[in-house]
Motif scaffolding. Structure first.
Motif, PDB file in Angstrom:
ATOM      1  N   MET A   1       0.845  -1.185   0.000  1.00 36.46           N
ATOM      2  CA  MET A   1       0.000   0.000   0.000  1.00 36.46           C
ATOM      3  C   MET A   1       0.881   1.236   0.000  1.00 36.46           C
ATOM      4  O   MET A   1       1.977   1.230   0.521  1.00 36.46           O
ATOM      5  N   ALA A   2       0.410   2.285  -0.582  1.00 33.04           N
ATOM      6  CA  ALA A   2       1.056   3.571  -0.394  1.00 33.04           C
ATOM      7  C   ALA A   2       0.652   4.030   0.993  1.00 33.04           C
ATOM      8  O   ALA A   2      -0.399   4.614   1.175  1.00 33.04           O
ATOM      9  N   ALA A   3       1.487   3.705   1.970  1.00 32.51           N
ATOM     10  CA  ALA A   3       1.107   3.921   3.367  1.00 32.51           C
ATOM     11  C   ALA A   3       0.693   5.370   3.624  1.00 32.51           C
ATOM     12  O   ALA A   3       1.330   6.303   3.161  1.00 32.51           O
ATOM     13  N   ASN A   4      -0.368   5.496   4.373  1.00 36.46           N
ATOM     14  CA  ASN A   4      -0.969   6.795   4.602  1.00 36.46           C
ATOM     15  C   ASN A   4      -0.272   7.568   5.721  1.00 36.46           C
ATOM     16  O   ASN A   4      -0.441   7.272   6.901  1.00 36.46           O
ATOM     17  N   SER A   5       0.450   8.593   5.342  1.00 35.64           N
ATOM     18  CA  SER A   5       1.222   9.351   6.326  1.00 35.64           C
ATOM     19  C   SER A   5       0.567  10.681   6.660  1.00 35.64           C
ATOM     20  O   SER A   5       1.197  11.551   7.260  1.00 35.64           O
ATOM     21  N   GLN A   6      -0.673  10.823   6.285  1.00 37.13           N
ATOM     22  CA  GLN A   6      -1.316  12.134   6.453  1.00 37.13           C
ATOM     23  C   GLN A   6      -1.428  12.574   7.906  1.00 37.13           C
ATOM     24  O   GLN A   6      -1.269  13.763   8.198  1.00 37.13           O
ATOM     25  N   PHE A   7      -1.675  11.635   8.787  1.00 35.81           N
ATOM     26  CA  PHE A   7      -1.759  12.020  10.192  1.00 35.81           C
ATOM     27  C   PHE A   7      -0.391  12.518  10.683  1.00 35.81           C
ATOM     28  O   PHE A   7      -0.300  13.556  11.356  1.00 35.81           O
ATOM     29  N   ALA A   8       0.641  11.790  10.329  1.00 37.66           N
ATOM     30  CA  ALA A   8       1.994  12.182  10.743  1.00 37.66           C
ATOM     31  C   ALA A   8       2.326  13.578  10.222  1.00 37.66           C
ATOM     32  O   ALA A   8       2.853  14.423  10.958  1.00 37.66           O
ATOM     33  N   VAL A   9       1.994  13.832   8.978  1.00 35.42           N
ATOM     34  CA  VAL A   9       2.291  15.146   8.401  1.00 35.42           C
ATOM     35  C   VAL A   9       1.421  16.225   9.054  1.00 35.42           C
ATOM     36  O   VAL A   9       1.902  17.333   9.328  1.00 35.42           O
ATOM     37  N   ALA A  10       0.179  15.885   9.331  1.00 36.52           N
ATOM     38  CA  ALA A  10      -0.711  16.859   9.972  1.00 36.52           C
ATOM     39  C   ALA A  10      -0.156  17.277  11.337  1.00 36.52           C
ATOM     40  O   ALA A  10      -0.159  18.461  11.686  1.00 36.52           O
ATOM     41  N   VAL A  11       0.337  16.310  12.088  1.00 35.06           N
ATOM     42  CA  VAL A  11       0.915  16.630  13.402  1.00 35.06           C
ATOM     43  C   VAL A  11       2.148  17.508  13.221  1.00 35.06           C
ATOM     44  O   VAL A  11       2.353  18.487  13.959  1.00 35.06           O
ATOM     45  N   ARG A  43      -3.288  20.954   0.889  1.00 33.72           N
ATOM     46  CA  ARG A  43      -4.413  20.011   0.904  1.00 33.72           C
ATOM     47  C   ARG A  43      -4.744  19.594   2.328  1.00 33.72           C
ATOM     48  O   ARG A  43      -5.913  19.559   2.737  1.00 33.72           O
ATOM     49  N   LEU A  44      -3.726  19.287   3.087  1.00 38.96           N
ATOM     50  CA  LEU A  44      -3.960  18.887   4.473  1.00 38.96           C
ATOM     51  C   LEU A  44      -4.489  20.058   5.284  1.00 38.96           C
ATOM     52  O   LEU A  44      -5.370  19.903   6.131  1.00 38.96           O
ATOM     53  N   LEU A  45      -3.934  21.247   5.023  1.00 34.69           N
ATOM     54  CA  LEU A  45      -4.386  22.431   5.749  1.00 34.69           C
ATOM     55  C   LEU A  45      -5.869  22.679   5.529  1.00 34.69           C
ATOM     56  O   LEU A  45      -6.579  23.142   6.425  1.00 34.69           O
ATOM     57  N   CYS A  46      -6.328  22.366   4.331  1.00 34.35           N
ATOM     58  CA  CYS A  46      -7.752  22.486   4.024  1.00 34.35           C
ATOM     59  C   CYS A  46      -8.597  21.706   5.024  1.00 34.35           C
ATOM     60  O   CYS A  46      -9.570  22.237   5.571  1.00 34.35           O
ATOM     61  N   GLY A  47      -8.205  20.455   5.234  1.00 31.56           N
ATOM     62  CA  GLY A  47      -8.936  19.611   6.172  1.00 31.56           C
ATOM     63  C   GLY A  47      -8.847  20.133   7.591  1.00 31.56           C
ATOM     64  O   GLY A  47      -9.830  20.128   8.340  1.00 31.56           O
ATOM     65  N   LEU A  48      -7.675  20.624   7.958  1.00 30.93           N
ATOM     66  CA  LEU A  48      -7.480  21.142   9.314  1.00 30.93           C
ATOM     67  C   LEU A  48      -8.300  22.413   9.528  1.00 30.93           C
ATOM     68  O   LEU A  48      -8.758  22.688  10.639  1.00 30.93           O
ATOM     69  N   GLN A  49      -8.460  23.131   8.436  1.00 36.05           N
ATOM     70  CA  GLN A  49      -9.243  24.363   8.513  1.00 36.05           C
ATOM     71  C   GLN A  49     -10.730  24.041   8.693  1.00 36.05           C
ATOM     72  O   GLN A  49     -11.418  24.661   9.505  1.00 36.05           O
ATOM     73  N   VAL A  78      -7.162  15.923  15.369  1.00 32.02           N
ATOM     74  CA  VAL A  78      -6.220  15.971  14.254  1.00 32.02           C
ATOM     75  C   VAL A  78      -6.378  14.722  13.389  1.00 32.02           C
ATOM     76  O   VAL A  78      -6.432  14.789  12.152  1.00 32.02           O
ATOM     77  N   TYR A  79      -6.485  13.593  14.064  1.00 34.10           N
ATOM     78  CA  TYR A  79      -6.636  12.302  13.378  1.00 34.10           C
ATOM     79  C   TYR A  79      -7.878  12.321  12.499  1.00 34.10           C
ATOM     80  O   TYR A  79      -7.843  11.947  11.332  1.00 34.10           O
ATOM     81  N   ARG A  80      -8.965  12.774  13.056  1.00 26.57           N
ATOM     82  CA  ARG A  80     -10.219  12.791  12.304  1.00 26.57           C
ATOM     83  C   ARG A  80     -10.182  13.793  11.165  1.00 26.57           C
ATOM     84  O   ARG A  80     -10.771  13.581  10.110  1.00 26.57           O
ATOM     85  N   ALA A  81      -9.493  14.902  11.400  1.00 26.85           N
ATOM     86  CA  ALA A  81      -9.411  15.919  10.346  1.00 26.85           C
ATOM     87  C   ALA A  81      -8.540  15.424   9.200  1.00 26.85           C
ATOM     88  O   ALA A  81      -8.835  15.660   8.026  1.00 26.85           O
ATOM     89  N   ALA A  82      -7.468  14.713   9.550  1.00 28.84           N
ATOM     90  CA  ALA A  82      -6.525  14.278   8.520  1.00 28.84           C
ATOM     91  C   ALA A  82      -7.025  13.030   7.793  1.00 28.84           C
ATOM     92  O   ALA A  82      -6.809  12.858   6.595  1.00 28.84           O
ATOM     93  N   LEU A  83      -7.685  12.147   8.535  1.00 30.12           N
ATOM     94  CA  LEU A  83      -8.128  10.863   7.976  1.00 30.12           C
ATOM     95  C   LEU A  83      -9.589  10.628   8.321  1.00 30.12           C
ATOM     96  O   LEU A  83      -9.903   9.834   9.203  1.00 30.12           O
ATOM     97  N   PRO A  84     -10.473  11.302   7.599  1.00 32.89           N
ATOM     98  CA  PRO A  84     -11.890  11.216   7.964  1.00 32.89           C
ATOM     99  C   PRO A  84     -12.448   9.786   7.924  1.00 32.89           C
ATOM    100  O   PRO A  84     -13.445   9.505   8.565  1.00 32.89           O
ATOM    101  N   HIS A  85     -11.801   8.888   7.164  1.00 34.54           N
ATOM    102  CA  HIS A  85     -12.349   7.531   7.073  1.00 34.54           C
ATOM    103  C   HIS A  85     -11.388   6.503   7.623  1.00 34.54           C
ATOM    104  O   HIS A  85     -11.350   5.364   7.156  1.00 34.54           O
ATOM    105  N   ALA A  86     -10.623   6.875   8.620  1.00 34.55           N
ATOM    106  CA  ALA A  86      -9.590   5.986   9.151  1.00 34.55           C
ATOM    107  C   ALA A  86     -10.203   4.746   9.790  1.00 34.55           C
ATOM    108  O   ALA A  86     -11.194   4.829  10.517  1.00 34.55           O
ATOM    109  N   GLU A  87      -9.595   3.612   9.489  1.00 37.95           N
ATOM    110  CA  GLU A  87      -9.954   2.359  10.139  1.00 37.95           C
ATOM    111  C   GLU A  87      -8.678   1.561  10.320  1.00 37.95           C
ATOM    112  O   GLU A  87      -7.814   1.550   9.446  1.00 37.95           O
TER     113      GLU A  87
END
Lengths: 140, 140
Positions: A1-11, A43-49, A78-87
DNA sequence: GTATTTGTAACTATTCTTGTTACAGTTATG
DNA sequence: CATAACTGTAACAAGAATAGTTACAAATAC
């Protein structure tokens, strides 16, 4: 998988904003620290906003700053903002064979398990604030 | 992302084996229930075998059966067998800019957080046995 | 008015998972 | 002991998601 690093980057992003206090920080500057493209950051800032964690400003001398004090931002938000569909784990890609007893009934069981596991993760994240992260970063 | 459903399928497989008691079950039969290709199942069975959760037998009339009673197989073992490198969230894809204070120090903080979150998940999984899963399936 | 900055669309590249075919090796059974 | 039935595995194609890139419209400070 292209591992999802969005949470890490958001933090990472939020830690930078926290360190810059009330000042506007530009996506270019954050991108340089994260070592990626500024659009990825925006793009990430959009979600955080949308999650009302940050405030952005377009135009010259624009940029982004925290919408609240670091003490009042927890990592679950932060987790929810960065990964709205995290499981934590995914369910079956194809629906199992409904003619098989196990196939017919396993999905519901897995869904319940998934919900419980996700909850455990969220509970853990809820305990940390952005201020905690910043403190850990500074302590190194 | 191509969401990773290997844990879900592994639990499905084991539930089938548990229901078939001591009998050998063929990968074809499992594949029909999971609704996928038999090779996909055999690949997962390989990992489950290495983890000593199942025993396979080649040749005519071969197949796979549980290596232990369902009560003695917990979901953490299954999780580790199916996803040896599972992590709830991924770290940075590119290492951050080491010239930036945050960039230099954030990774360690995220690693620690990651470890703690993963631990919470594993702790939760440890509480469930395959027998519990089977019971939930039957209760529906 | 001009330079600067965000927001976003559109597209490509990358990376991981899943599906498929093919075949060697193993074993029960007539 | 020949044959059919399985597993194990390699190799590759297909599918799906994330990340990177370019381009440009819209907004805004000066």
């Amino acid at each position: 998988m292209a591992a999802n690093s969005q949470f890490a980057v958001a933090v990472h992003i939020l830690a930078m904003l926290a360190k810059s206090c009330e000042e506007n920080v530009k996506s270019d500057c954050i991108a340089a620290s994260v070592n990626t493209n500024a659009v990825v950051i925006r793009r990430l800032l959009c979600g955080l906003q949308q999650a009302k964690l940050v405030v952005s400003q377009t135009g010259a001398n624009g940029g982004t700053r925290l919408a609240r004090q670091p003490e009042n931002i927890n990592l679950l938000e932060v987790y929810r903002a960065a990964l709205p569909h995290a499981e934590v784990f995914a369910l079956h890609r194809q629906t199992p064979n409904q003619k098989c007893f196990i196939g017919k009934n396993i999905s519901k069981v897995l869904e319940n398990l998934q919900a419980e596991i996700d909850e455990a993760v969220e509970e853990k994240l809820l305990r940390y604030s952005l201020a905690d992260v910043l403190e850990s970063v500074e302590r190194k």
